[in-house]
Write a protein that holds these residues in place. Structure first.
Motif, PDB file in Angstrom:
ATOM      1  N   ASN A  64       0.699  -1.170   0.045  1.00 29.27           N
ATOM      2  CA  ASN A  64       0.020   0.002   0.092  1.00 29.27           C
ATOM      3  C   ASN A  64       0.823   1.277   0.066  1.00 29.27           C
ATOM      4  O   ASN A  64       1.698   1.112   0.544  1.00 29.27           O
ATOM      5  N   TYR A  65       0.315   2.327  -0.635  1.00 28.86           N
ATOM      6  CA  TYR A  65       1.089   3.496  -0.994  1.00 28.86           C
ATOM      7  C   TYR A  65       1.669   4.016   0.344  1.00 28.86           C
ATOM      8  O   TYR A  65       0.754   4.285   1.322  1.00 28.86           O
ATOM      9  N   ASP A  66       2.798   4.165   0.638  1.00 29.78           N
ATOM     10  CA  ASP A  66       3.373   5.127   2.072  1.00 29.78           C
ATOM     11  C   ASP A  66       4.624   5.962   1.343  1.00 29.78           C
ATOM     12  O   ASP A  66       5.333   5.450   1.053  1.00 29.78           O
ATOM     13  N   PRO A  67       4.633   7.024   1.454  1.00 26.02           N
ATOM     14  CA  PRO A  67       5.568   8.083   0.989  1.00 26.02           C
ATOM     15  C   PRO A  67       6.996   7.599   1.645  1.00 26.02           C
ATOM     16  O   PRO A  67       7.960   7.787   0.689  1.00 26.02           O
ATOM     17  N   LYS A 104       7.876   4.286   0.128  1.00 26.30           N
ATOM     18  CA  LYS A 104       8.195   4.524  -1.296  1.00 26.30           C
ATOM     19  C   LYS A 104       9.354   5.042  -1.358  1.00 26.30           C
ATOM     20  O   LYS A 104      10.464   4.256  -2.492  1.00 26.30           O
ATOM     21  N   TRP A 134       9.597   1.845 -10.754  1.00 27.04           N
ATOM     22  CA  TRP A 134       8.187   1.884 -10.677  1.00 27.04           C
ATOM     23  C   TRP A 134       7.387   1.435 -12.151  1.00 27.04           C
ATOM     24  O   TRP A 134       7.845   2.071 -13.127  1.00 27.04           O
ATOM     25  N   ARG A 148       1.389  -0.780 -11.907  1.00 30.25           N
ATOM     26  CA  ARG A 148       1.359   0.153 -10.454  1.00 30.25           C
ATOM     27  C   ARG A 148       2.334  -0.830  -9.528  1.00 30.25           C
ATOM     28  O   ARG A 148       1.636  -1.207  -8.414  1.00 30.25           O
ATOM     29  N   TRP A 161       6.308  -1.777  -7.607  1.00 27.59           N
ATOM     30  CA  TRP A 161       7.854  -1.366  -7.684  1.00 27.59           C
ATOM     31  C   TRP A 161       8.271  -2.808  -7.953  1.00 27.59           C
ATOM     32  O   TRP A 161       8.029  -3.665  -7.387  1.00 27.59           O
TER      33      TRP A 161
END
Length: 260
Positions: free
Chosen positions: A197-200, A203, A213, A218, A220
């Protein structure tokens, strides 16, 4: 007398292009040289086939590219690569080598029907230059550190310099070309950071560890060798998962290494 079974044929290839965009830019010069090596020593047995050609891309070469390569619009006018000749030469090579294989292969495979079925080797990745004491993998610097200069960014010059670098007389044993041949036969793997899940913060962590990416899927991902696979899975588990690896791993066919 060295037999064919004791030898390996390597096609060294380089391209000069209108830019670095692998989708839209075009080849303006190509050089190819096939060399036979003794497998046990890495010594050159023979220079077998040589081909070089300019190629008119059908558009103006930018001043920046002319300054970098020395190739002008006048030099390439009405010139074209004989791709049937290139394919005939490539057929005789056991492996194809380029210093930046992922770049050159992307351009060659727009035109070659033989290249997609060949094993390519990448002399940046397939040789551990760092363990040999070199902190940069740029061909010009590596050649300079090995005591010789060449006029870079001309295709045949780059090919000849790479051959000399990989067989440099300073190596009595453990020649770089032998390491490259060995690593060209090893499988590689793509490790995907799925279920992420997106987490800055995370990331930035995976990006800093050379993950790339894939916007379409979508996800990595990173390409690793078999020797580094378990270590990379352990790192990814600690970096973005709690305790269990939730990523995905795919083996890359040897013929598909360094494809776009």
């Amino acid at each position: 007398m060295i037999t064919d079974q004791e030898c390996i044929s390597i096609g060294f290839l380089d391209t000069e292009t209108t830019g670095v965009n692998r989708v839209n830019d075009k080849i303006i010069e190509l050089a190819l040289k096939v060399v036979t090596f003794e497998k046990s020593s890495g010594m050159i047995v023979s220079i077998d086939q040589v081909y070089e050609s300019f190629n008119d891309p059908g558009e103006e070469i930018s001043q920046e590219i002319t300054m970098l390569t020395g190739i002008s619009n006048e030099m390439i006018q009405a010139q074209s690569i004989d791709w049937s000749m290139v394919d005939t030469i490539l057929k005789d090579a056991d492996i194809v080598v380029a210093h930046n294989a992922s770049f050159d292969r992307a351009f060659v495979e727009k035109h070659s029907s033989v290249s997609p079925n060949k094993i390519w080797a990448f002399s940046i990745n397939d040789i551990d230059w760092l363990s040999r004491g070199f902190s940069s993998f740029k061909q010009e610097l590596l050649c300079y550190w090995h005591g010789f200069y060449f006029e870079a960014h001309r295709a045949m010059n780059d090919v000849d310099a790479l051959i000399h670098l990989l067989t440099h007389p300073s190596y009595d044993i453990d020649r770089p070309v032998l390491e490259l041949i060995e690593n060209s036969q090893k499988p590689t793997y793509v490790i995907f950071a799925t279920n992420f899940n997106y987490d800055p913060v995370k990331k930035d962590i995976v990006k800093a560890n050379k993950y790339r990416w894939n916007a379409e899927d979508r996800v990595w991902y990173k390409t690793v060798s078999f020797d580094d696979l378990d270590k990379e899975k352990d790192w990814l588990t600690v970096a973005i998962y709690d305790f269990i690896f939730e990523g995905r791993v795919e083996e890359i066919n040897l013929n598909d290494k360094y494809k776009l």
